[in-house]
Motif scaffolding. Structure first.
Motif, PDB file in Angstrom:
ATOM      1  N   GLY A  64      -8.350  -3.472  -5.294  1.00  0.00           N
ATOM      2  CA  GLY A  64      -7.137  -3.806  -4.561  1.00  0.00           C
ATOM      3  C   GLY A  64      -7.549  -4.462  -3.253  1.00  0.00           C
ATOM      4  N   GLN A  67      -8.433   1.978  -9.844  1.00  0.00           N
ATOM      5  CA  GLN A  67      -8.527   0.961  -8.796  1.00  0.00           C
ATOM      6  C   GLN A  67      -8.948   1.573  -7.475  1.00  0.00           C
ATOM      7  OE1 GLN A  67      -5.475  -2.155  -8.538  1.00  0.00           O
ATOM      8  NE2 GLN A  67      -5.147  -1.622  -6.396  1.00  0.00           N
ATOM      9  N   SER A 109      -4.841   4.769  -8.422  1.00  0.00           N
ATOM     10  CA  SER A 109      -5.630   4.027  -7.435  1.00  0.00           C
ATOM     11  C   SER A 109      -5.986   4.952  -6.275  1.00  0.00           C
ATOM     12  CB  SER A 109      -4.864   2.800  -6.919  1.00  0.00           C
ATOM     13  OG  SER A 109      -3.667   3.176  -6.278  1.00  0.00           O
ATOM     14  N   ASN A 123      -3.065  -6.868  -2.013  1.00  0.00           N
ATOM     15  CA  ASN A 123      -2.229  -5.972  -1.224  1.00  0.00           C
ATOM     16  C   ASN A 123      -2.514  -6.148   0.270  1.00  0.00           C
ATOM     17  OD1 ASN A 123      -4.499  -4.173  -2.851  1.00  0.00           O
ATOM     18  ND2 ASN A 123      -4.616  -3.898  -0.630  1.00  0.00           N
ATOM     19  N   THR A 177      -8.431   0.599  -3.606  1.00  0.00           N
ATOM     20  CA  THR A 177      -7.607  -0.258  -2.770  1.00  0.00           C
ATOM     21  C   THR A 177      -8.155  -0.183  -1.347  1.00  0.00           C
ATOM     22  OG1 THR A 177      -5.685   0.157  -4.177  1.00  0.00           O
ATOM     23  CG2 THR A 177      -5.253  -0.671  -1.962  1.00  0.00           C
ATOM     24  N   VAL A 216       0.834  -1.195   0.000  1.00  0.00           N
ATOM     25  CA  VAL A 216       0.000   0.000   0.000  1.00  0.00           C
ATOM     26  C   VAL A 216       0.872   1.249   0.000  1.00  0.00           C
ATOM     27  CG1 VAL A 216      -1.637   1.333   1.388  1.00  0.00           C
ATOM     28  CG2 VAL A 216      -2.033  -1.092   0.970  1.00  0.00           C
ATOM     29  N   GLN A 254      -0.884   6.259  -6.303  1.00  0.00           N
ATOM     30  CA  GLN A 254      -1.963   5.967  -5.358  1.00  0.00           C
ATOM     31  C   GLN A 254      -2.273   7.207  -4.530  1.00  0.00           C
ATOM     32  OE1 GLN A 254      -1.915   2.280  -2.827  1.00  0.00           O
ATOM     33  NE2 GLN A 254      -1.686   3.779  -1.182  1.00  0.00           N
ATOM     34  N   HIS A 296      -6.807   4.704  -2.306  1.00  0.00           N
ATOM     35  CA  HIS A 296      -6.761   3.838  -1.119  1.00  0.00           C
ATOM     36  C   HIS A 296      -7.588   4.448  -0.002  1.00  0.00           C
ATOM     37  CE1 HIS A 296      -5.465   1.387   2.178  1.00  0.00           C
ATOM     38  NE2 HIS A 296      -4.861   2.396   2.778  1.00  0.00           N
TER      39      HIS A 296
END
Length: 337
Positions: A268, A242, A210, A304, A244, A15, A178, A212
Motif C-alpha cells: 500500500g 498487504q 492489511s 493510498n 500499507t 488509510v 486494516q 498499516h
C-alpha cells in the motif's frame, strides 16, 4: 446486501480517518462536559460519517472508510470497548486526549461494537468498505497494565479478544480490514512479539487483511523518524495480505526493501503527504507510482495516502484524494496502453 465490487487495477484507498470538522470537535467536547447527550452526539456522528463517505465517493476512491469520525482518538475508541479495561471518565477534558485506562485482571470476551459501525458504513456505500482497527501493540503502549506478566502477554490477550470481533466482522460481510500499528516505529525492538500478536488477532479471519505502519500522526506531526528496515525480516511473518506504508513525506527509498527481502505482500504505497496542506498534483502522484513500479509489480501495488486525513482541512483532504485518484488513473491508462 449486495456484494462489494472486485478490486480494480492499482486500487485506491484511504488509510482510515477523514478530516475532523471544528464543529465536531466542539460537539465531542460538549459531550465530555455533559452539555449534550450521547443520543445527540450519535446523531451528529451519523451525519458526519455519511458526509465523509460521500466525499470519498465523489473523489473516486475505490475502497472507502467511515472516516473514523466516531473516534476521539485511535486508542480510546477501543479502550472503552475492550471488556475488563477500567476507564477513568473524569481523566480527560478534551476529546483528543487519552483516558487514564488500566487493566487489573484477565480480560473477558465481549463485543467491541465494530460490527454495528461496519453495517452503518455498508448501508451508505456500494463501494468496497474498509474497517480500520488499532492493533494490540499500540494499545498496550497506552493502557496501563497491572495484571499481565509482560507487554507481550497483554498484547496476545488483546489479540484473543479482538479476534472474535474480526471474525464477526467477516461474517457480517467485511472484505477489507486494516490493523493500525504506528507504535512499531517508536519501539522497533518489539516487532518480533508484536507480529505474533497480529497473527493471533487475524487467525481464521476471512477477509483481505492489511497492516498499516507509519511514523505517527499525532496533531499532524510525526512522532518518530527512521527507516522501515526494522520491519524486515521479522515483519515478513505477518499473516496479512498487504503492508500499507508512508512514502510521500519520507521519500520512496524504502520501497527497495520489498525487493531486497522478496516481500510476499501487496504494497500500500503512500503517495499523499497528510502532514502538509500543499495539495499534490496528479502528475506528482503518477510519478511516485511509476517509481514504485520499477520495484514492485503492478498487480502487487495499491495506492493510498501516507496516513489518515484527520488533521487536514476538509477542502484540502478532498483535493488531495482527488489528486491521488486522478494520478492513479493516469498510470492505469499508461499501463493499459
Amino acid at each position: 446486501m449486495t456484494q462489494p465490487p472486485a478490486l480494480p487495477f492499482l486500487p485506491t484507498a484511504v488509510v482510515g480517518s477523514y478530516s475532523m470538522p471544528g464543529w465536531l470537535e466542539r460537539a465531542k467536547n460538549d459531550y465530555l462536559q455533559r452539555r449534550i447527550s450521547r443520543h445527540d452526539l450519535d446523531e451528529i456522528h451519523d451525519t458526519v460519517v455519511k458526509a465523509a463517505i460521500k466525499d470519498q465517493e465523489m473523489a473516486g476512491v475505490d475502497v472507502v472508510a467511515d472516516g473514523e469520525l466516531r473516534r476521539d482518538n485511535m486508542i480510546d475508541h477501543f479502550a472503552v470497548c475492550l471488556p475488563g479495561v477500567q476507564i477513568d471518565h473524569a481523566s480527560k477534558k478534551f476529546y483528543y486526549d487519552f483516558y487514564d485506562s488500566v487493566v487489573r485482571a484477565r480480560m473477558p470476551s465481549g463485543s467491541l461494537g465494530l460490527v454495528e459501525e461496519f453495517r452503518f458504513l455498508r448501508r451508505f456505500t456500494e463501494r468496497r468498505a474498509k474497517v480500520s482497527i488499532t492493533g494490540p501493540h499500540s494499545l498496550v503502549k497506552r493502557i496501563r497494565n497491572e495484571y499481565y506478566p509482560s507487554e507481550e502477554a497483554f498484547a496476545l490477550d488483546i489479540a484473543r479478544v479482538m479476534n472474535l470481533e474480526l471474525r464477526e466482522l467477516a461474517k457480517a460481510g467485511a472484505t477489507d480490514i486494516q490493523i493500525d500499528e504506528p507504535y512499531y516505529s517508536g519501539f522497533p525492538e518489539d516487532v518480533p512479539w508484536a507480529i505474533k500478536a497480529i497473527n493471533a488477532m487475524v487467525d481464521g479471519v476471512d477477509a483481505r487483511l492489511s497492516l498499516h505502519v507509519c511514523y505517527g500522526n499525532r496533531y499532524g506531526k510525526p512522532s518518530w523518524e527512521g527507516s522501515y528496515r526494522y520491519l524486515f525480516p521479522a515483519g515478513l511473518e505477518a499473516r496479512v495480505h498487504q503492508l500499507t506504508l508512508e512514502f510521500a513525506r519520507r521519500g520512496e527509498d524504502d520501497v527497495r526493501l520489498f525487493r531486497e527481502f522478496d516481500s510476499p505482500f501487496t504494497l500500500g504505497l503512500g503517495v499523499i503527504d497528510v502532514k502538509s496542506h500543499d495539495v499534490e498534483t496528479p502528475a506528482l502522484v503518477a510519478e511516485r507510482i511509476r517509481a514504485a513500479l520499477e520495484i514492485v509489480s503492478a498487480d502487487r501495488l495499491a495506492v493510498n495516502p501516507d496516513c489518515g486525513c484527520l488533521h487536514l482541512p476538509r477542502d484540502v483532504a478532498f483535493a488531495k484524494l482527488c489528486a491521488m485518484v486522478e494520478g492513479t488513473r493516469l498510470v492505469r491508462r499508461e499501463l493499459s496502453g
